[in-house]
Design an enzyme around this catalytic site. Structure first.
Site, PDB file in Angstrom:
ATOM      1  N   ASP A  78       0.826  -1.208   0.000  1.00 42.77           N
ATOM      2  CA  ASP A  78       0.000   0.000   0.000  1.00 42.77           C
ATOM      3  C   ASP A  78       0.859   1.257   0.000  1.00 42.77           C
ATOM      4  O   ASP A  78       2.082   1.207   0.190  1.00 42.77           O
ATOM      5  CB  ASP A  78      -0.904   0.016   1.239  1.00 42.77           C
ATOM      6  CG  ASP A  78      -1.978  -1.057   1.194  1.00 42.77           C
ATOM      7  OD1 ASP A  78      -2.351  -1.476   0.088  1.00 42.77           O
ATOM      8  OD2 ASP A  78      -2.441  -1.469   2.274  1.00 42.77           O
ATOM      9  N   TYR A 128       7.018  -9.700   6.746  1.00 40.09           N
ATOM     10  CA  TYR A 128       7.025  -8.260   6.970  1.00 40.09           C
ATOM     11  C   TYR A 128       7.630  -7.943   8.335  1.00 40.09           C
ATOM     12  O   TYR A 128       7.591  -8.774   9.255  1.00 40.09           O
ATOM     13  CB  TYR A 128       5.606  -7.698   6.942  1.00 40.09           C
ATOM     14  CG  TYR A 128       4.998  -7.540   5.566  1.00 40.09           C
ATOM     15  CD1 TYR A 128       5.041  -6.310   4.897  1.00 40.09           C
ATOM     16  CD2 TYR A 128       4.362  -8.594   4.934  1.00 40.09           C
ATOM     17  CE1 TYR A 128       4.470  -6.156   3.645  1.00 40.09           C
ATOM     18  CE2 TYR A 128       3.784  -8.450   3.680  1.00 40.09           C
ATOM     19  CZ  TYR A 128       3.846  -7.232   3.042  1.00 40.09           C
ATOM     20  OH  TYR A 128       3.287  -7.079   1.799  1.00 40.09           O
TER      21      TYR A 128
END
EC number: 5.4.99.12
Length: 287
Positions: free
Chosen positions: A63, A124
């Site tokens: 994003d 992540y």
């Protein structure tokens, strides 16, 4: 579903990193917004002197504001273009790309490779500090400041209840026709000597806003607003809880994408496209 490379083309794997601060995410968008995909595709078209834009397929569509150090993509190039340019392509891209995105490696992909569907996990890291003085200015675009003291042990206790295969609907932004079933393989937090807390989050795949919602829930536990059992209860309820905040994107970095051995790539590619459901539930297509 077949993913064979078209005759006359070669599939090339790209290893990529970028600072997401000034990007509107990975994927190209209408209206000319600056994206990572757009920058790389434009640079690739320029340095190969091609009229055609060769479209990238990526492992994880990050994003706006999210960073990457271990992003992976693939592109199918005409054999002639690859043969002519491959020896100098990496250096030419370095000279053409803006300084906040780099391509570190370009190489022919093994048979059956698909950057998105062949991946078996994505890892992540989310970085946050509870330092009363705030964030080191040098790290301001990569570390979240949380202005309450955080109990890392309590956060890890809560995190353990979220591991495994579940329907993460309570922690995802629902997309029409896409499943929210995921296997969370790792969720752990460590405070470094510099006081920065790094959350490692690894799963077979992630649905939209999943990592940032999970971190938002754990922060609520860490600062004492909720008990360690609360994130698990939210997960079991299966619906969005207004108390779960989607934390800001700048603390999040895609660190690594994992792939199976070359001989298993094609099978994984097909498996990842299958409909997925929990026992007793109707299946739906993976996203």
């Amino acid at each position: 579903m077949s993913d064979e490379v078209q005759p006359g083309y070669v599939r090339v794997r790209l290893d990529i990193s970028y600072d997401g601060t000034d990007f509107h995410g990975w994927a190209k968008q209408a209206g000319g917004k600056r994206t990572v995909q757009g920058e790389i595709e434009d640079a690739l078209r320029t340095v190969t002197r091609s009229r055609e834009t060769y479209e990238l397929t990526v492992a994880g569509r990050t994003d706006a504001g999210v960073h990457a150090r271990g992003q992976v993509a693939h592109v199918d190039l005409p054999e002639g273009v690859w043969r002519e340019h491959n020896q100098k392509l990496l250096k030419r891209l370095a000279g053409r790309l803006p300084k906040d995105v780099r391509v570190w490696a370009l190489r022919p992909a093994p048979s059956g490779f698909n950057a998105r569907f062949s991946a078996v996990w994505r890892r992540y890291a989310y970085r946050v500090t509870d330092n009363p003085g705030g964030v080191d200015p040098i790290l301001r675009n990569h570390v979240l400041w949380h202005d309450w003291p955080l109990d890392v042990d309590a956060m890890n206790e809560a995190a353990r209840e979220l591991l495994g295969e579940h329907d993460f609907a309570a922690y995802c932004k629902k997309r029409e026709g896409a499943t929210t079933i995921r296997t969370l393989q790792e969720l752990s937090l460590v405070r470094g000597a510099d006081g920065i807390i790094t959350a490692t989050v690894r799963a077979d795949a992630f649905c939209h806003n999943m990592v940032r919602s999970l971190i938002g829930a754990l922060l609520f536990v860490g600062d004492g607003h909720r008990g360690p059992e609360w994130p698990g209860k939210v997960l079991a309820a299966g619906v969005r809880d207004s108390a779960v905040h989607v934390v800001r994107p700048h603390g999040l970095t895609l660190e690594e994408v994992g792939y199976p051995a070359d001989e298993l790539l094609a099978a994984r590619n097909l498996q990842a496209r299958n409909k997925r459901s929990l026992p007793g539930a109707a299946g739906c297509e993976t996203c």
